[in-house]
Design a protein around this motif. Structure first.
Motif, short mmCIF file in Angstrom:
data_model
loop_
_atom_site.label_atom_id
_atom_site.label_comp_id
_atom_site.label_asym_id
_atom_site.label_seq_id
_atom_site.Cartn_x
_atom_site.Cartn_y
_atom_site.Cartn_z
N UNK B 433 52.31 -34.91 59.57
CA UNK B 433 53.59 -35.09 60.23
C UNK B 433 54.66 -34.28 59.49
N UNK B 434 55.30 -33.33 60.21
CA UNK B 434 56.22 -32.42 59.53
C UNK B 434 57.31 -33.12 58.72
N UNK B 435 57.85 -34.22 59.26
CA UNK B 435 58.93 -34.92 58.54
C UNK B 435 58.44 -35.50 57.22
N UNK B 436 57.14 -35.86 57.16
CA UNK B 436 56.59 -36.41 55.92
C UNK B 436 56.15 -35.29 54.99
N UNK B 437 55.54 -34.25 55.57
CA UNK B 437 55.03 -33.14 54.75
C UNK B 437 56.17 -32.52 53.94
N UNK B 438 57.34 -32.44 54.54
CA UNK B 438 58.42 -31.75 53.83
C UNK B 438 58.95 -32.54 52.64
N UNK B 439 58.52 -33.80 52.51
CA UNK B 439 58.92 -34.57 51.32
C UNK B 439 58.23 -34.04 50.06
N UNK B 440 57.15 -33.34 50.26
CA UNK B 440 56.43 -32.79 49.10
C UNK B 440 56.91 -31.36 48.88
N UNK B 441 57.55 -31.15 47.77
CA UNK B 441 58.08 -29.82 47.46
C UNK B 441 57.08 -29.05 46.60
N UNK B 442 56.46 -28.01 47.17
CA UNK B 442 55.42 -27.30 46.41
C UNK B 442 55.95 -26.66 45.12
N UNK B 443 57.22 -26.28 45.12
CA UNK B 443 57.79 -25.67 43.91
C UNK B 443 57.75 -26.64 42.73
N UNK B 444 58.00 -27.90 43.02
CA UNK B 444 57.97 -28.91 41.98
C UNK B 444 56.52 -29.34 41.73
N UNK B 445 55.81 -29.56 42.83
CA UNK B 445 54.46 -30.14 42.72
C UNK B 445 53.50 -29.23 41.97
N UNK B 446 53.57 -27.93 42.21
CA UNK B 446 52.60 -27.06 41.55
C UNK B 446 52.83 -27.05 40.04
#
Ligand code: SF4
Ligand code: SF4
Lengths: 241, 502
Positions: B433-446
């Motif tokens: 779900x796009x609204x949920x996926x965007x909660x994960x920030x790849x810049x921070x997560x990686x």
């Protein structure tokens, strides 16, 4: 055209030689069980004289293979594009997970032909079998088209049992008057309509032309068409814990 | 109240003195637990929909929320848990198979916690990893049986099978795009690239955007062959054949059509909305010879340049199966233990099928040594490696490297609510779900993934240093470095270790 003699060559060596051949038209003679012919090649027409081994044209990507003889198991495994024309019979699991291109088999196919065949947008794979097939034709089929012509088997049903088990996409056409036995519940069977026949006319005519068969005789026969009645066969199966 | 009354598993406690009715929890909860009632001028709850993912608790600006286990319970019985009773109700009202996700939560022995690591004292000096070089780089693949040297004395590496070079003995295991989100995949791919290790596409194909990380990508081929094409095979640094998964041995994968979004459909190369079915068996593999056929078809398709990995679930006869695989031409074997995670698995399978990775790993390593074929294949241990000490113990039991998945997801925000199969992950991981996926920030997560692996690597080096070992090679299969605690003779024998005090 370049001719390569396969006699006493291990498949690794033979396939390298075919892939490296400086001609787009390659004939390989004395083939005797060498595996994966065509797998590592690109932009070629390869004519195989003899009997190729398993995994013929696995992951095939735009190569045309012509087999003057029989082919064995796992032919066209996960094939991506191109054409395999077999002037004989083919073994089991022909066209496993195939996603585009075509496989034309003059005579019979073994078990599980077209298993896991898939389609996506304009990529629609085709398998046409002139004779009969073993059981589990089109098992888990998710797309593409399988046509079984049953030439020479007019008195029996030319497909084995459990045809289309797990099928959830694509279509199967069978030229026969005998309904296949033990079809799974999720497969719908109808007599092919005029519209259906129009949709396969081109493919069947091409097949007949390749193998010198009179297309009008074939196309005027009775065909069954098998389609899945759900693209989500397992939705009702689960409940969240 | 109906006969099938299913009480909420969790209780949502809201301190109304603290709550400022900002409704953030309502907006954040994909399970629609919180709602505002204008008549009461109050936040209320649908408690039964709560999965305890802790999203609202984390987000609440006034710390007004607590999620606890629902204290309301059925009459206690040690042989009949409330869970079992509720599962019965669910099944008797639907006739359906119970589905769950993440690793087996049942109370089975965790052998990692029953093994202790050695350290040097007096006679064999320990090594300080901050001061001395320590080697944790690993090469995975077939090794020569004998070392031969060139005229100049250097080691002859000609004829060497392809090797996978990993800067850290830790890789991210297979999670498909579909089961996890685009942003989660991006985080894993970028972290693997920065670290010099590998992430794994899982069986869902490789998204076009991620071909740029191909040097650090392992591509998977499973029975459904989703997304497998020439480009895909060429993109992988190695190709993994998935024969089994620890969380669901003997069971295939099934991505429901509702998770097959536009983008997922493109990556898997199947129409949008259709079920993606990977049955348990590869229908062209009925023997080790057939497996060999698939392995060599992949090698042939990629010009013998890439190692081929075979992944199996840890099951009863794992040692004999591994012996066959070591002879099949595979370069690397992955053994996935029964506590390994999953995006969705039938509950009864997840909780009852397979064996622990610790026992499987020990018996496979021993069997391959006994048969003198250990050099034929590298072993990667997977399925519940939770920390660096689990990894060290795995190396001592014979693993060349470990695969991690749950720890990687924890690093990027997973709270282990075990609801991935619902596809509404509030942390943007197991959802499309796009609204949920965007909660994960790849810049921070990686970066968090990079941090995690760096931290583990340092801990591994410290434990190695403590043992007086400066190279992972010397720890590998070095079972003298382990002692069991509270284990039976039989367990010690299988693990190939002595008891503490011996
Ligand atoms: S987030 Fe906290 S303060 Fe805001 S409405 Fe929910 S419980 Fe109240
Ligand atoms: S990935 Fe998401 S849904 Fe799955 S356990 Fe973690 S937080 Fe829960």
């Amino acid at each position: 055209m370049i001719t390569i003699d396969a006699k006493n060559k291990y498949y690794k060596e033979l396939n390298r030689e075919i892939a490296d051949a400086p001609d787009s038209d390659v004939t390989v003679e004395n083939v005797c069980g060498q595996r994966y012919i065509g797998t590592n090649a690109s932009d070629k027409t390869i004519t195989v004289i003899g009997t190729p081994g398993n995994g013929l044209g696995a992951y095939l990507n735009g190569v045309n293979l012509v087999i003057k003889g029989n082919a064995q198991d796992a032919t066209g495994d996960t094939m991506n594009a191109g054409e395999i024309v077999i002037h004989g019979c083919v073994g089991d699991a022909c066209g496993y997970g195939m996603r585009d291109g075509k496989i034309l088999v003059k005579n019979d196919a073994g078990y599980r032909a077209g298993i896991h065949m898939k389609e996506y947008n304009e990529k629609i794979p085709n398998i046409i079998i002139g004779g009969k097939t073993g059981s589990f034709l089109g098992e888990y089929q998710a797309g593409g088209r399988i046509i079984v012509l049953g030439i020479g088997y007019e008195d029996v049903c030319p497909v084995g049992g459990f045809c289309g088990t797990g099928m959830h996409g694509g279509e199967i056409f069978i030229r026969t008057k005998k309904r296949p036995v033990n079809l799974p519940a999720q497969v719908e069977i109808t007599t092919a309509s005029d519209e259906d026949m129009d949709s396969i006319k081109g493919s069947v005519s091409e097949f007949c032309e390749r193998f010198d068969i009179k297309a009008s005789d074939i196309l005027s026969s009775h065909f069954y068409k098998l389609t899945p009645n759900s693209s989500n066969p397992y939705t009702e199966l689960y409940v969240n814990q | 109240m109906s006969v099938n009354y299913i009480p909420a598993t969790f209780a949502v406690l809201r301190d109304n003195d603290r709550c400022i009715k900002c409704r953030a929890c309502e907006r954040q909860c994909s399970n629609e637990v919180h709602y505002f009632d204008a008549d009461f001028d109050k936040m209320l709850v649908h408690e039964d929909q709560c999965v305890d993912c802790q999203r609202c608790v984390t987000i609440c600006p006034t710390n007004a929320l607590k999620i606890i286990e629902n204290p309301n319970s059925f009459r206690k019985a040690s042989n009949y848990s409330q869970q079992l009773i509720l599962e019965n109700y669910r099944q008797s009202s639907t006739g359906a198979v119970l589905l769950s996700s993440m690793g087996n939560p049942q109370d089975f022995p965790v052998y990692w916690d029953k093994m202790l690591i050695n350290a040097s004292q007096v006679t064999n000096p320990s090594i300080d990893p901050l001061r001395e070089p320590m080697e944790t780089k690993v090469f995975l693949g077939k090794k020569h049986t004998h070392i031969t040297r060139n005229a100049d004395g250097s080691i002859d590496t000609s004829g060497q099978s392809p090797q996978l070079e990993i800067a850290y003995p830790i890789m991210f295991s297979a999670m498909s795009y579909g089961s996890i989100s685009y942003n989660a995949h991006e985080s894993l791919a970028r972290a693997a690239t920065e670290l010099g290790t590998f992430y794994n596409t899982g069986e869902g194909g490789l998204h076009q955007d991620f071909y740029q990380y191909k040097t650090n990508t392992i591509v998977q081929v499973a029975s459904g062959r989703f997304g497998v094409s020439k480009d895909y095979l060429d993109a992988g640094a190695a190709i993994e054949i998935k024969m089994g998964q620890g969380a669901k041995p003997g069971i295939g994968g099934h991505l429901p059509g509702k998770k097959v979004s536009d983008d997922v459909s493109k990556t898997r190369m199947i129409p949008k909305g259709t079920d993606a079915i990977s049955p348990a068996p590869h229908h062209d593999i009925y023997s080790i010879e057939d497996l060999r056929q698939l392995i060599f078809s992949l090698k042939e398709a990629t010009d013998y340049k890439k190692p081929v990995i075979v992944k199996i679930a840890a099951v009863h006869n794992v040692a004999a199966i591994a012996s066959g695989i070591a002879r099949s031409g595979a370069d690397i074997l992955v053994i996935d233990g029964f506590r390994g995670g999953t995006g969705a698995a039938p509950t009864r399978i997840r909780d009852n099928v397979g064996i622990p990775i610790e026992l499987a790993l020990a018996s496979v390593d021993q069997r391959l040594r006994d048969e003198q074929i250990r050099n034929e294949i590298s072993i990667v241990a997977a399925g519940s490696i939770r920390s660096s000490s689990d990894a060290v113990k795995a190396f001592a039991l014979g693993a060349d490297a470990v695969y991690i998945a749950t720890p990687a997801l924890l690093a990027i925000g997973c709270h282990l609510c075990r609801s991935c199969h619902g596809a509404k992950c509030n942390w943007g991981i197991a959802t499309q779900r796009p609204d949920l996926v965007k909660r994960l920030n790849p810049d921070v997560a990686y970066k968090r993934l990079v941090n995690l692996v760096h931290a583990w690597d340092h801990e591994i080096k410290e434990m190695m240093g403590g043992m007086g070992i400066n190279s992972l090679e010397s720890l590998k299969g070095n079972r003298l470095m382990l002692r069991g605690i509270g284990l039976t003779d039989r367990e010690l024998k299988i693990l190939g270790i002595m008891h503490a005090g011996e």
